[in-house]
Enzyme design. Structure first.
Site, short mmCIF file in Angstrom:
data_model
loop_
_atom_site.label_atom_id
_atom_site.label_comp_id
_atom_site.label_asym_id
_atom_site.label_seq_id
_atom_site.Cartn_x
_atom_site.Cartn_y
_atom_site.Cartn_z
N PHE A 40 13.01 27.43 6.70
CA PHE A 40 13.62 27.12 5.41
C PHE A 40 13.36 28.11 4.28
CE2 PHE A 40 12.96 22.87 7.41
CZ PHE A 40 14.29 22.67 7.73
N GLU A 61 10.82 31.35 2.53
CA GLU A 61 9.61 32.16 2.58
C GLU A 61 8.39 31.39 2.12
OE1 GLU A 61 10.72 35.44 0.08
OE2 GLU A 61 11.18 36.69 1.83
N ASP A 89 7.50 18.73 15.41
CA ASP A 89 7.64 20.20 15.54
C ASP A 89 6.25 20.85 15.67
OD1 ASP A 89 8.98 22.59 15.78
OD2 ASP A 89 9.19 22.91 13.62
N1 LIG Z 1 -0.85 27.15 3.44
C1 LIG Z 1 -0.64 28.26 4.09
N2 LIG Z 1 -1.58 29.21 4.13
C2 LIG Z 1 -1.36 30.33 4.81
N3 LIG Z 1 -0.23 30.59 5.47
C3 LIG Z 1 0.76 29.69 5.46
C4 LIG Z 1 0.60 28.47 4.78
N4 LIG Z 1 1.70 27.76 4.95
C5 LIG Z 1 2.52 28.48 5.71
N5 LIG Z 1 1.97 29.62 6.03
C6 LIG Z 1 2.58 30.68 6.83
O1 LIG Z 1 3.97 30.58 6.72
C7 LIG Z 1 4.56 30.30 7.98
C8 LIG Z 1 5.71 29.35 7.80
O2 LIG Z 1 5.27 28.15 7.20
P1 LIG Z 1 5.92 26.75 7.55
O3 LIG Z 1 5.34 25.72 6.68
O4 LIG Z 1 5.82 26.50 9.01
O5 LIG Z 1 7.42 27.01 7.13
P2 LIG Z 1 8.75 26.64 7.92
O6 LIG Z 1 9.04 25.22 7.63
O7 LIG Z 1 9.74 27.53 7.30
O8 LIG Z 1 8.51 26.86 9.36
C9 LIG Z 1 3.44 29.72 8.80
O9 LIG Z 1 3.64 29.93 10.17
C10 LIG Z 1 2.26 30.50 8.29
O10 LIG Z 1 2.19 31.75 8.93
MG LIG Z 2 7.13 26.04 10.50
#
Ligand SMILES: Nc1ncnc2c1ncn2[C@@H]1O[C@H](COP(=O)(O)OP(=O)(O)O)[C@@H](O)[C@H]1O
Ligand SMILES: [Mg+2]
Length: 568
Positions: free
Chosen positions: A281, A283, A398
């Protein structure tokens, strides 16, 4: 009967005696009216009154003279035949003029009196017990010669002398005090000072109350949740760090998160630093808030539903847990041309488990700590807590190494709750209509791939999560270094499907061929590795009902001997 003023009143009373009397408290019986009239005749000395004595006399003489001259002129102009009649009339007129005046008289018979020659008619009004009382009578020449002040106009008495018949037959009125009238009474002066000062005090008081009222209204408006005992100003005090805020969140109010206004305030004071990830979704950024790192997941405006859903799930009552990503704030900021949707969470510098395992190997102890924390997070998510502050069971849908983050202390948190569903145990339904295939194809359980999943049972979603958990454990165990031996990082089925597999690719391998990731033989050489191998096999059974529960996985992992107490 002729009655003159001299017959009624002793007019030569000393002025000091008169001055001592209070006209406002004078008695009002008929017998005492006479003595009141004395007061009216001897008021406080006034310049206009003393001047008027001479003026009165002059006016009277002039009038007689004028009348006589008029009579003589009329006689001269008359014809000789009429002269005798006119002469008689003139004589009568003159006689009348010299005979004195007829005046209105309140205390006389027929209400009439007659003055001596050069007398005057008297008319006065004065205030007695708050009421106006009038006096009309005749004034003798002797009274006229005395200290009579015929004219006065005060608020308590008013007098007049006049010199034609019944000229006093009019009602005198006391006029209200005019501003130019000299001398203010004490009462007036007191009122003059008191009234404006009272008005000023009332104004100041009203101002203070208004300001206080506004403050209270503002405090109430800021308090968005009626159950929230802490007000936003306390929550947002400058000395609060993230840890304090998160502590406040879990100990105060509804247990579902910070008040919206606080969330917005935090979000709008974050300074973005760099991108750290990219997912479905949008960055994910590292940001700074009061010098501390935070993670900001920025959704594009077309993914508003996903943003809303994830924020909603994170704010589920009692969801907060050591092994679930710590949610801080959600904010939708309209910058004029598009809406920025933010989800702010705790930042974990190691990033996802996927990134971590790609970079590092783990010790047996490290593996067990990670495995236990992931299982604990999932067990908490799956668990229903009953009670007013209870929590519904939640399925992640997921679960994968990219959606698990590694904390500094080596434990893990489950993140990315955007596809999660909540169980409503009273109706045994999920809170959103769920389509058959969501999540990441590589991690999809066989029943999802072949669409045999029973969507009517919430248990099905939990069991599908357990399948994914088994694959994550496999990724983790591969990176466990035992006596220096470990495998490279690989995604599950890396050797069986292409890099971006379709559902069909996955279904063939997972459902048709019933293949699972391979468990190397050397894992049998370590007790922890052996248990991990057993756990993952029991998680990815083809039969969903045969799989372990998250709680069982947690218990098993916690019984592993290498586990120590993890402190932040
Ligand atoms: N709180 C966080 N701290 C560090 N890295 C994060 C954090 N949240 C997300 N990320 C990084 O961002 C990526 C995508 O986050 P995510 O929440 O899974 O988004 P999406 O819903 O787009 O998949 C994760 O795989 C991780 O590498
Ligand atoms: Mg994710």
């Amino acid at each position: 009967m002729r009655k003159t003023r001299s017959a009624q009143t002793p007019i030569h009373m000393s002025s000091s005696e008169v001055r001592g009397a209070n006209p406002l408290t004078l008695p009002s019986t008929e017998a005492e009216r006479r003595s009141r009239r004395v007061f009216a005749l001897f008021p406080l000395r006034s310049v206009t009154a003393s001047v008027s004595v001479g003026a009165v006399r002059g006016t009277r003489v002039n009038e007689v003279r004028r009348r006589r001259q008029g009579a003589d002129a009329a006689l001269a102009m008359a014809r000789p035949g009429q002269r005798s009649v006119q002469a008689a009339l003139i004589v009568l007129c003159v006689a009348q003029l010299t005979a004195g005046l007829r005046c209105a008289c309140q205390l006389c018979a027929n209400r009439t009196c007659e003055t001596a020659a050069d007398g005057a008619c008297w008319n006065s009004v004065m205030l007695v017990d708050g009421k106006e009382e009038t006096d009309r009578s005749c004034l003798s020449p002797a009274e006229m010669k005395g200290q009579v002040f015929c004219y006065s106009s005060r608020n308590v008495s008013k007098r007049s002398c006049c010199f034609t018949d019944f000229c006093n037959n009019e009602t005198l009125r006391l006029h209200p005090v005019s501003p130019e009238e000299p001398g203010w009474s004490r009462l007036q002066l007191a009122l003059l000072i008191l009234v404006p000062s009272c008005l000023l005090c009332v104004g100041v008081l009203a101002g203070v109350l208004l300001v206080q009222g506004h403050r209270c209204a503002y405090a109430r408006a800021c308090k968005q949740d009626p159950e929230e005992p802490l007000d936003d100003q306390v929550l947002m005090s400058p000395d609060k760090c993230l840890k304090d805020l998160i502590y406040d969140m879990s100990t105060s109010g509804s247990g579902s998160g910070l008040p919206l206004l606080v969330q917005r305030t935090i979000a709008r004071t974050i300074v973005l630093q760099e991108t750290i990830g990219k997912g479905r979704f949008g960055e994910v950024w590292r940001g700074k808030w009061r010098g501390e790192d935070v993670a900001v997941k920025i959704f594009s405006s077309r993914d508003e539903r996903s943003w809303f859903r994830e924020a909603e799930i994170y704010q589920t009552i009692m969801l907060r847990h050591d092994n679930i990503l710590g949610f801080i704030a959600a904010d939708n900021k309209d910058n004029g041309s598009w809406t920025q949707l933010w989800l702010v969470s705790e930042y974990h510098e190691h990033g996802s488990l996927y990134d971590y395992l790609n970079r590092y190997t783990v010790s047996v102890e490290g593996m067990v700590v990670l495995a236990l924390s992931i299982a604990s997070g999932l067990a908490h998510l799956h668990m229903e807590i009953i009670g007013t502050q209870g929590k519904p069971a939640i399925a992640h849908r997921d679960l994968k190494s990219k959606n698990i983050l590694v904390k500094k202390n080596g434990t893990a948190v489950i993140a990315d709750l955007g596809l999660a569903v909540k169980h409503d145990s009273t109706t045994n339904t999920v809170d959103i209509p769920s389509n058959h295939r969501v999540g990441t194809k590589r991690y999809m359980a066989p029943e999802i791939l072949d669409e045999t999943i029973n969507m009517n049972s919430f248990e099905s979603f939990k069991r599908a999560d357990i399948y994914s958990l088994g694959l994550v454990f496999w990724e983790l165990a591969r990176r466990c270094s035992v006596r220096g031996l470990h495998e490279d990082f690989q995604l599950p089925y890396y050797d069986l499907v292409p890099s971006d597999p379709s559902v069909e690719d996955m279904r063939k391998v997972v459902c048709d061929q019933k293949l699972r990731p391979s468990v190397p033989n050397q894992w049998q050489s370590s007790e922890a590795m052996r248990v991990m191998g057993k756990l993952m096999r029991e998680c990815w059974y083809a039969n969903p009902a045969a799989r372990l529960t998250a709680l069982r996985v947690k218990k098993t992992a916690s019984q592993l001997p290498v586990v120590r107490d993890v402190k932040d």
